[in-house]
Motif scaffolding. Structure first.
Motif, PDB file in Angstrom:
ATOM      1  N   SER A   1      10.008  12.556  82.871  1.00 21.42           N
ATOM      2  CA  SER A   1      10.698  13.706  83.433  1.00 21.42           C
ATOM      3  C   SER A   1      10.874  14.823  82.413  1.00 21.42           C
ATOM      4  O   SER A   1      11.223  14.586  81.265  1.00 21.42           O
ATOM      5  N   GLY A   2      10.668  16.057  82.854  1.00 20.51           N
ATOM      6  CA  GLY A   2      10.888  17.221  82.013  1.00 20.51           C
ATOM      7  C   GLY A   2      12.177  17.930  82.353  1.00 20.51           C
ATOM      8  O   GLY A   2      12.360  19.083  81.999  1.00 20.51           O
ATOM      9  N   VAL A   3      13.092  17.247  83.052  1.00 19.67           N
ATOM     10  CA  VAL A   3      14.383  17.836  83.391  1.00 19.67           C
ATOM     11  C   VAL A   3      15.359  17.480  82.273  1.00 19.67           C
ATOM     12  O   VAL A   3      15.800  16.336  82.165  1.00 19.67           O
ATOM     13  N   ALA A   4      15.688  18.474  81.448  1.00 16.42           N
ATOM     14  CA  ALA A   4      16.510  18.206  80.267  1.00 16.42           C
ATOM     15  C   ALA A   4      17.864  17.614  80.634  1.00 16.42           C
ATOM     16  O   ALA A   4      18.328  16.669  79.997  1.00 16.42           O
ATOM     17  N   ALA A   5      18.501  18.145  81.662  1.00 13.65           N
ATOM     18  CA  ALA A   5      19.844  17.681  82.033  1.00 13.65           C
ATOM     19  C   ALA A   5      19.836  16.225  82.493  1.00 13.65           C
ATOM     20  O   ALA A   5      20.844  15.526  82.363  1.00 13.65           O
ATOM     21  N   ALA A   6      18.700  15.740  83.008  1.00 12.37           N
ATOM     22  CA  ALA A   6      18.614  14.345  83.471  1.00 12.37           C
ATOM     23  C   ALA A   6      18.563  13.374  82.289  1.00 12.37           C
ATOM     24  O   ALA A   6      18.907  12.204  82.438  1.00 12.37           O
ATOM     25  N   ASN A   7      18.141  13.850  81.113  1.00 11.95           N
ATOM     26  CA  ASN A   7      18.013  13.017  79.915  1.00 11.95           C
ATOM     27  C   ASN A   7      17.301  11.700  80.249  1.00 11.95           C
ATOM     28  O   ASN A   7      17.760  10.618  79.922  1.00 11.95           O
ATOM     29  N   ASP A   8      16.160  11.816  80.921  1.00 15.15           N
ATOM     30  CA  ASP A   8      15.396  10.665  81.396  1.00 15.15           C
ATOM     31  C   ASP A   8      13.913  10.857  81.070  1.00 15.15           C
ATOM     32  O   ASP A   8      13.074  10.857  81.956  1.00 15.15           O
ATOM     33  N   THR A   9      13.606  11.049  79.798  1.00 11.57           N
ATOM     34  CA  THR A   9      12.233  11.263  79.371  1.00 11.57           C
ATOM     35  C   THR A   9      11.797  10.101  78.497  1.00 11.57           C
ATOM     36  O   THR A   9      12.485   9.740  77.553  1.00 11.57           O
ATOM     37  N   SER A  10      10.656   9.522  78.838  1.00  6.22           N
ATOM     38  CA  SER A  10      10.062   8.457  78.030  1.00  6.22           C
ATOM     39  C   SER A  10       8.676   8.885  77.607  1.00  6.22           C
ATOM     40  O   SER A  10       7.951   9.521  78.377  1.00  6.22           O
ATOM     41  N   LEU A  11       8.306   8.545  76.400  1.00  2.00           N
ATOM     42  CA  LEU A  11       6.966   8.796  75.883  1.00  2.00           C
ATOM     43  C   LEU A  11       6.165   7.511  75.977  1.00  2.00           C
ATOM     44  O   LEU A  11       6.689   6.430  75.705  1.00  2.00           O
ATOM     45  N   ILE A  12       4.890   7.643  76.350  1.00  2.00           N
ATOM     46  CA  ILE A  12       4.005   6.489  76.463  1.00  2.00           C
ATOM     47  C   ILE A  12       2.715   6.804  75.711  1.00  2.00           C
ATOM     48  O   ILE A  12       2.062   7.806  75.992  1.00  2.00           O
ATOM     49  N   ALA A  13       2.370   5.959  74.752  1.00  2.00           N
ATOM     50  CA  ALA A  13       1.096   6.084  74.043  1.00  2.00           C
ATOM     51  C   ALA A  13       0.211   4.932  74.481  1.00  2.00           C
ATOM     52  O   ALA A  13       0.661   3.793  74.550  1.00  2.00           O
ATOM     53  N   TRP A  14      -1.050   5.220  74.799  1.00  2.00           N
ATOM     54  CA  TRP A  14      -1.968   4.163  75.210  1.00  2.00           C
ATOM     55  C   TRP A  14      -3.320   4.374  74.540  1.00  2.00           C
ATOM     56  O   TRP A  14      -3.551   5.374  73.889  1.00  2.00           O
ATOM     57  N   GLY A  15      -4.194   3.388  74.702  1.00  2.00           N
ATOM     58  CA  GLY A  15      -5.498   3.439  74.046  1.00  2.00           C
ATOM     59  C   GLY A  15      -5.405   3.096  72.568  1.00  2.00           C
ATOM     60  O   GLY A  15      -6.292   3.423  71.789  1.00  2.00           O
ATOM     61  N   LEU A  16      -4.328   2.434  72.188  1.00  2.00           N
ATOM     62  CA  LEU A  16      -4.104   2.044  70.798  1.00  2.00           C
ATOM     63  C   LEU A  16      -4.711   0.665  70.545  1.00  2.00           C
ATOM     64  O   LEU A  16      -4.917  -0.109  71.471  1.00  2.00           O
ATOM     65  N   PRO A  17      -4.973   0.321  69.283  1.00  2.00           N
ATOM     66  CA  PRO A  17      -5.370  -1.052  69.002  1.00  2.00           C
ATOM     67  C   PRO A  17      -4.189  -1.986  69.306  1.00  2.00           C
ATOM     68  O   PRO A  17      -3.032  -1.572  69.226  1.00  2.00           O
ATOM     69  N   ARG A  18      -4.493  -3.199  69.664  1.00  2.00           N
ATOM     70  CA  ARG A  18      -3.442  -4.169  70.023  1.00  2.00           C
ATOM     71  C   ARG A  18      -2.627  -4.583  68.810  1.00  2.00           C
ATOM     72  O   ARG A  18      -3.158  -4.730  67.720  1.00  2.00           O
ATOM     73  N   TYR A  19      -1.338  -4.787  69.046  1.00  2.00           N
ATOM     74  CA  TYR A  19      -0.408  -5.350  68.062  1.00  2.00           C
ATOM     75  C   TYR A  19      -0.331  -4.555  66.756  1.00  2.00           C
ATOM     76  O   TYR A  19      -0.281  -5.116  65.677  1.00  2.00           O
ATOM     77  N   ARG A  20      -0.303  -3.249  66.882  1.00  2.00           N
ATOM     78  CA  ARG A  20      -0.207  -2.385  65.703  1.00  2.00           C
ATOM     79  C   ARG A  20       1.100  -1.604  65.741  1.00  2.00           C
ATOM     80  O   ARG A  20       1.535  -1.132  66.779  1.00  2.00           O
ATOM     81  N   MET A  21       1.712  -1.443  64.573  1.00  2.00           N
ATOM     82  CA  MET A  21       2.976  -0.727  64.441  1.00  2.00           C
ATOM     83  C   MET A  21       2.736   0.781  64.534  1.00  2.00           C
ATOM     84  O   MET A  21       1.703   1.289  64.107  1.00  2.00           O
ATOM     85  N   GLY A  22       3.721   1.474  65.109  1.00  2.00           N
ATOM     86  CA  GLY A  22       3.639   2.925  65.169  1.00  2.00           C
ATOM     87  C   GLY A  22       4.959   3.534  65.597  1.00  2.00           C
ATOM     88  O   GLY A  22       5.924   2.832  65.890  1.00  2.00           O
ATOM     89  N   PHE A  23       4.987   4.850  65.615  1.00  2.00           N
ATOM     90  CA  PHE A  23       6.166   5.571  66.090  1.00  2.00           C
ATOM     91  C   PHE A  23       5.733   6.959  66.553  1.00  2.00           C
ATOM     92  O   PHE A  23       4.631   7.415  66.259  1.00  2.00           O
ATOM     93  N   PHE A  24       6.623   7.621  67.277  1.00  5.49           N
ATOM     94  CA  PHE A  24       6.349   8.957  67.775  1.00  5.49           C
ATOM     95  C   PHE A  24       6.842  10.001  66.784  1.00  5.49           C
ATOM     96  O   PHE A  24       7.781   9.761  66.012  1.00  5.49           O
TER      97      PHE A  24
END
Length: 121
Positions: free
Chosen positions: A5-28
Motif C-alpha cells: 500500500s502507498g497510503v501513508a496514513a494506513a502505515n501498511d506497506t511491505s517490501l518484497i524482494a524476489w529472484g534472490l539466491p536461496r538462503y542468503r542474508m540481506g536487508f532493504f
C-alpha cells in the motif's frame, strides 16, 4: 522487488524482494532521492538511491531469503532509517527502495535488486 500500500496514513506497506539466491542474508535500503546515475562497484549490482540512504539493518529487519528466493519487510512509516537518523514518510512524498543481499556469482559477492519507487498518498 515490490511494495504494498502507498497510503501513508494506513502505515501498511511491505517490501518484497524476489529472484534472490536461496538462503542468503540481506536487508532493504531506502531514500527519498534517486541517484542521478546508478553507482556501480558495490558487488554485482548498482545502487540507484542517492542523498541520505537508510539501511533497514536494525534488530528484526535483516532477512534471509527463502527456498523461493524472496524476503519481505513490513515497514513502519513513522520509523524509517535515514542515515544516522529516522524519518516519517507522509502523504505527498516519494520514497525509493532496493534490497541488498549476499550472492555467489561464482565467488562470494553482494548484489542489489532493481529499485522500486512508491508515491505515498
Amino acid at each position: 522487488m515490490d511494495a504494498g500500500s502507498g497510503v501513508a496514513a494506513a502505515n501498511d506497506t511491505s517490501l518484497i524482494a524476489w529472484g534472490l539466491p536461496r538462503y542468503r542474508m540481506g536487508f532493504f535500503v531506502s531514500s527519498a532521492t534517486l541517484a542521478p546515475s546508478p553507482v556501480a562497484g558495490l558487488g554485482d549490482g548498482a545502487l540507484c538511491l542517492g542523498g541520505v540512504i537508510g539501511r533497514h539493518d536494525r534488530a528484526g529487519e535483516v532477512r534471509s531469503s527463502s527456498d523461493e528466493g524472496r524476503f519481505t519487510l513490513a515497514l513502519d512509516l513513522t520509523d524509517v532509517p535515514a542515515g544516522s537518523n529516522v524519518a516519517s514518510i507522509t502523504a505527498g512524498q516519494t520514497w525509493h527502495f532496493q534490497a541488498w543481499y549476499r550472492d555467489q556469482n561464482p565467488d562470494a559477492t553482494s548484489n542489489l535488486t532493481d529499485a522500486v519507487s512508491v508515491d505515498f498518498r
